[in-house]
Design a protein around this motif. Structure first.
Motif, PDB file in Angstrom:
ATOM      1  N   LEU A  88      -4.827  -9.016  -8.150  1.00 60.69           N
ATOM      2  CA  LEU A  88      -5.250  -9.243  -6.677  1.00 60.69           C
ATOM      3  C   LEU A  88      -4.315  -9.315  -6.145  1.00 60.69           C
ATOM      4  CD1 LEU A  88      -9.021 -10.849  -7.215  1.00 60.69           C
ATOM      5  CD2 LEU A  88      -8.358  -8.238  -6.568  1.00 60.69           C
ATOM      6  N   ASP A  89      -3.370  -9.942  -5.909  1.00 60.68           N
ATOM      7  CA  ASP A  89      -2.155 -10.111  -4.923  1.00 60.68           C
ATOM      8  C   ASP A  89      -1.308  -9.214  -5.005  1.00 60.68           C
ATOM      9  OD1 ASP A  89      -3.039 -12.926  -3.914  1.00 60.68           O
ATOM     10  OD2 ASP A  89      -1.394 -13.915  -5.240  1.00 60.68           O
ATOM     11  N   GLU A  92      -3.580  -6.074  -2.784  1.00 64.61           N
ATOM     12  CA  GLU A  92      -3.901  -6.913  -1.589  1.00 64.61           C
ATOM     13  C   GLU A  92      -2.376  -5.751  -0.826  1.00 64.61           C
ATOM     14  OE1 GLU A  92      -3.509  -9.719   1.736  1.00 64.61           O
ATOM     15  OE2 GLU A  92      -4.265  -9.809  -0.805  1.00 64.61           O
ATOM     16  N   LYS A  93      -1.329  -5.890  -1.735  1.00 63.45           N
ATOM     17  CA  LYS A  93      -0.394  -5.295  -0.853  1.00 63.45           C
ATOM     18  C   LYS A  93       0.569  -4.204  -0.977  1.00 63.45           C
ATOM     19  CE  LYS A  93       2.272  -9.812  -1.315  1.00 63.45           C
ATOM     20  NZ  LYS A  93       2.877 -10.858  -2.488  1.00 63.45           N
ATOM     21  N   ASN A  95      -1.646  -0.823  -0.371  1.00 62.21           N
ATOM     22  CA  ASN A  95      -2.497   0.128  -0.034  1.00 62.21           C
ATOM     23  C   ASN A  95      -2.941   1.882  -0.968  1.00 62.21           C
ATOM     24  OD1 ASN A  95      -3.885  -1.959   1.446  1.00 62.21           O
ATOM     25  ND2 ASN A  95      -2.125  -0.938   3.104  1.00 62.21           N
ATOM     26  N   ARG A 150     -11.277  -6.699  -5.755  1.00 64.61           N
ATOM     27  CA  ARG A 150     -12.050  -8.527  -5.819  1.00 64.61           C
ATOM     28  C   ARG A 150     -14.205  -7.671  -6.162  1.00 64.61           C
ATOM     29  NH1 ARG A 150     -10.567 -13.192  -4.941  1.00 64.61           N
ATOM     30  NH2 ARG A 150      -9.230 -11.818  -3.085  1.00 64.61           N
TER      31      ARG A 150
END
Length: 334
Positions: A88-89, A92-93, A95, A150
């Protein structure tokens, strides 16, 4: 000895290794979960190289967070939690890690970062391997990319791994109500993306190809090696879907796919002397293509076609360049 007692022994040994700062024993206990964790990361990311990196990141985070493990959860569950949040991290970075419009009428969307997953790297545990059958197929991997990260994590933890809602909520730092809502939305999207597939992913499916699939793969190889374009066309469903990531474009209909191949030189001088071998990736039949050109004496690795076969016809074809994927373990020449 039961699985529960074995699992308890693992947790106790892990805690002892942490207290003793025993890096060798720590590595031994975590390493046995590598394959399962890498498949999990691949489901989240659809990219083999990224799944390798994020599995390694999981082990690094596990070591850095080792004091937080208290044995109340299984070691495996703790590692999956770390892996999920690492993915998930990462997302998030990144896109750009979302499906893109195909740019063609009826083409849907494409996942350009998609990579094939070698069957030899799947978990060795028979039950895990059976459950992985349909959740490692390219159709599932592509479909799940249409979910927000998520939601993707919730669907995989709940519907693939079979985690309870409360455990999933704790892992993702969500409420149980939020997990339930996210799962409902994710299931709706998956039904839209996979209208003709079963959605009961925790029920083991067969590993073996059917006789029809074997016959179609053999006919595909024969036609390819004879440079028989009409023969290949006859083995495709009219509504074939073809893509070749990372190249842009999704072609819908057998004719449009064949036209694209021919316009790229397929079947013409320099692209008419082929040999093929059959393998499997993502638990799917795959044909590895080797090309011999007039200026080279041997057949050299060119591409790999992954086939989804329905009623004896190729319904979906995903091609990948093969020379830049050493993890597939393919011979460079024939």
């Amino acid at each position: 000895m039961t699985d529960a007692r074995l699992q308890g022994a693992d947790e106790a040994t892990f805690i002892a290794a942490v207290r003793a700062e025993d890096t060798a024993r720590f590595a031994l206990l975590t390493e046995r979960h590598r394959r399962a964790l890498q498949v999990h990361c691949y489901r989240m990311l659809a990219n083999y190289e990224d799944s390798q990196d994020l599995t390694q990141e999981t082990f690094l985070r596990a070591w850095n967070k080792r004091e937080s493990f208290d044995g109340r959860a299984a070691l495996r569950t703790w590692l999956y939690r770390i892996a999920t949040n690492a993915c998930l991290d990462f997302l998030e970075k990144r896109n750009h890690r979302t499906p893109l419009p195909a740019g063609l009428p009826g083409g849907g969307s494409e996942v350009r970062y998609l990579q094939p997953y070698p069957d030899r790297m799947l978990p060795e545990d028979p039950h895990e391997s059976a459950v992985a059958r349909e959740t490692i197929e390219l159709a599932f991997i592509v479909a799940v990319q249409h979910l927000p990260p998520r939601q993707r994590a919730v669907l995989i933890l709940r519907d693939v791994l079979g985690w309870p809602a409360a455990t999933t909520a704790d892992a993702l730092e969500l409420s149980v109500a939020s997990v339930t809502s996210a799962l409902q939305r994710a299931r709706v999207t998956m039904r839209e993306q996979l209208p003709d597939r079963r959605l009961d992913w925790r029920t083991p499916a067969t590993h073996e190809l059917s006789d029809d699939e074997r016959a179609t793969v053999k006919a595909w190889v024969d036609a390819h090696e004879r440079n028989d374009l009409d023969g290949l066309l006859s083995l495709m469903r009219e509504d074939l879907r073809f893509a070749m990531p990372p190249d842009p474009g999704v072609w819908v209909t057998a004719k449009s796919a064949m036209d694209a191949w021919v316009s790229g030189g397929f079947g013409g001088p320099g692209y008419d002397d082929w040999r093929c071998i059959v393998t499997t990736v993502n638990r799917m039949p795959a044909v590895v293509e080797y090309l011999r050109t007039p200026d080279h004496p041997v057949y050299r690795l060119f591409a790999i076609d992954v086939l989804h076969i329905v009623d004896g016809k190729v319904a979906e074809l995903t091609g990948f360049p093969a020379t830049d994927k050493p993890w597939l373990g393919l011979p460079p020449t024939l």
